[in-house]
Motif scaffolding. Structure first.
Motif, mmCIF file in Angstrom:
data_model
loop_
_atom_site.group_PDB
_atom_site.id
_atom_site.type_symbol
_atom_site.label_atom_id
_atom_site.label_comp_id
_atom_site.label_asym_id
_atom_site.label_seq_id
_atom_site.Cartn_x
_atom_site.Cartn_y
_atom_site.Cartn_z
ATOM 1 N N PHE A 62 -20.723 10.564 -2.883
ATOM 2 C CA PHE A 62 -20.500 9.923 -1.587
ATOM 3 C C PHE A 62 -21.152 10.772 -0.506
ATOM 4 O O PHE A 62 -20.673 11.860 -0.189
ATOM 5 N N HIS A 64 -22.437 9.630 3.034
ATOM 6 C CA HIS A 64 -22.526 8.474 3.915
ATOM 7 C C HIS A 64 -23.690 8.519 4.901
ATOM 8 O O HIS A 64 -24.092 7.495 5.427
ATOM 9 N N THR A 68 -25.575 5.433 7.144
ATOM 10 C CA THR A 68 -25.155 5.296 8.540
ATOM 11 C C THR A 68 -25.557 6.540 9.319
ATOM 12 O O THR A 68 -25.542 7.646 8.787
ATOM 13 N N ALA A 72 -19.381 11.446 11.121
ATOM 14 C CA ALA A 72 -18.106 11.267 10.417
ATOM 15 C C ALA A 72 -16.987 11.954 11.182
ATOM 16 O O ALA A 72 -17.208 12.994 11.810
ATOM 17 N N TYR A 76 -13.629 13.775 7.246
ATOM 18 C CA TYR A 76 -14.601 13.243 6.284
ATOM 19 C C TYR A 76 -15.990 13.866 6.470
ATOM 20 O O TYR A 76 -16.966 13.355 5.938
ATOM 21 N N MET A 79 -18.601 14.184 3.725
ATOM 22 C CA MET A 79 -19.217 12.959 3.215
ATOM 23 C C MET A 79 -20.508 12.617 3.963
ATOM 24 O O MET A 79 -21.266 11.774 3.513
ATOM 25 N N ASN A 80 -20.728 13.219 5.097
ATOM 26 C CA ASN A 80 -21.974 12.984 5.824
ATOM 27 C C ASN A 80 -22.981 14.101 5.609
ATOM 28 O O ASN A 80 -24.156 13.898 5.807
ATOM 29 N N HIS A 148 -17.445 -0.577 3.529
ATOM 30 C CA HIS A 148 -18.555 -0.466 2.570
ATOM 31 C C HIS A 148 -19.140 -1.841 2.247
ATOM 32 O O HIS A 148 -20.364 -1.989 2.149
ATOM 33 N N PHE A 164 -20.337 2.196 10.382
ATOM 34 C CA PHE A 164 -19.391 2.487 9.305
ATOM 35 C C PHE A 164 -18.187 3.261 9.823
ATOM 36 O O PHE A 164 -17.087 2.742 9.851
ATOM 37 N N TRP A 165 -18.404 4.520 10.225
ATOM 38 C CA TRP A 165 -17.275 5.369 10.614
ATOM 39 C C TRP A 165 -16.490 4.802 11.786
ATOM 40 O O TRP A 165 -15.261 4.949 11.829
#
Length: 182
Positions: A62, A64, A68, A72, A76, A79-80, A148, A164-165
Motif C-alpha cells: 500500500f 497511496h 493520489t 496522508a 497513515y 502509506m504515502n 479505493h 482519496f485522503w
C-alpha cells in the motif's frame, strides 16, 4: 441488514459483513487485470505480487502516493512515503470471475471477495468484506473500500488525479452513522 443502496454506499449484509457494488467499464478481463496485476492494481489499491492460485501468497504494498497527490493524515503517513507491506493469502480464484483473499484486521483475519459479472459492455464488481471484528472496524474498512473503489472507477474511465485522503474522514463519519443505525 440493508438492501443494496442506490447511492453505491457499502451495505451491511450481516453483523460482520459489508458489501459494495460498482458498475464499471468492461470487459471483465480488463477489470480482472486491475484486481490481479500489480502495475494496474497499484493505480487504485496496492501494488505487490500475487500467486494466482488457491493458497497462493499475495503481498500487497500500500503506497497511496502512486494514485493520489493528496498528503496522508499523520497516522497513515507511511502509506504515502515508503508504503506498507501487507500479507494476504488467496482463498479462492476463478478467473476472471472470482478472487477471494484473507485480509489482516484488528486482531482477527477477515476475508475479501471480489466477484465480476458482465453486463453488456460493463462489468458489475461486487466486493464483500467478511468477518469484520465490529462496527468500528466495519466503518473504517468501508470508508477505505469506498474511497479505493472511487479511484478504481475514475482510473477505468481514464480519469486523472484522484481525491482519496480528503474523502476518508467524511466517509468514516457517514459509515459510522449508517452502521450505528442498522
Amino acid at each position: 441488514m440493508s438492501l443494496p443502496d442506490p447511492d453505491a454506499y457499502g451495505v451491511m449484509t450481516a453483523p460482520d459483513t459489508v458489501r459494495f457494488e460498482r458498475l464499471l467499464p468492461g470487459p471483465a478481463e480488463r477489470v480482472w487485470a486491475y484486481l490481479t496485476e500489480a502495475d494496474k492494481r497499484r493505480q487504485w489499491l496496492a501494488g505487490g505480487e500475487m500467486e494466482l492460485k488457491a493458497g497462493g501468497k499475495a503481498e500487497l504494498l500500500f503506497k497511496h502516493s502512486e494514485f493520489t497527490d493528496e498528503p496522508a493524515p499523520e497516522k497513515y503517513a507511511e502509506m504515502n512515503t515508503q508504503g506498507f507491506l501487507s500479507p494476504h493469502r488467496i482463498t479462492e480464484i476463478d478467473p476472471p470471475r472470482l478472487l477471494a483473499m484473507t485480509w489482516p484486521g484488528e486482531g482477527t483475519e477477515s476475508e475479501v471477495v471480489f466477484e465480476l459479472f458482465p453486463e453488456g459492455d460493463k462489468v458489475r464488481l461486487i466486493v464483500t468484506h467478511k468477518r469484520l471484528a465490529g462496527r468500528d472496524e466495519m466503518a473504517n474498512v468501508s470508508s477505505g473500500w469506498h474511497a479505493h473503489l472511487e479511484v478504481l472507477e475514475t482510473t477505468l474511465q481514464g480519469g486523472g488525479a484522484n481525491r482519496f485522503w480528503s474523502r476518508i474522514p467524511e466517509l468514516e463519519k457517514m459509515y459510522s452513522g449508517r452502521f450505528a443505525a442498522d
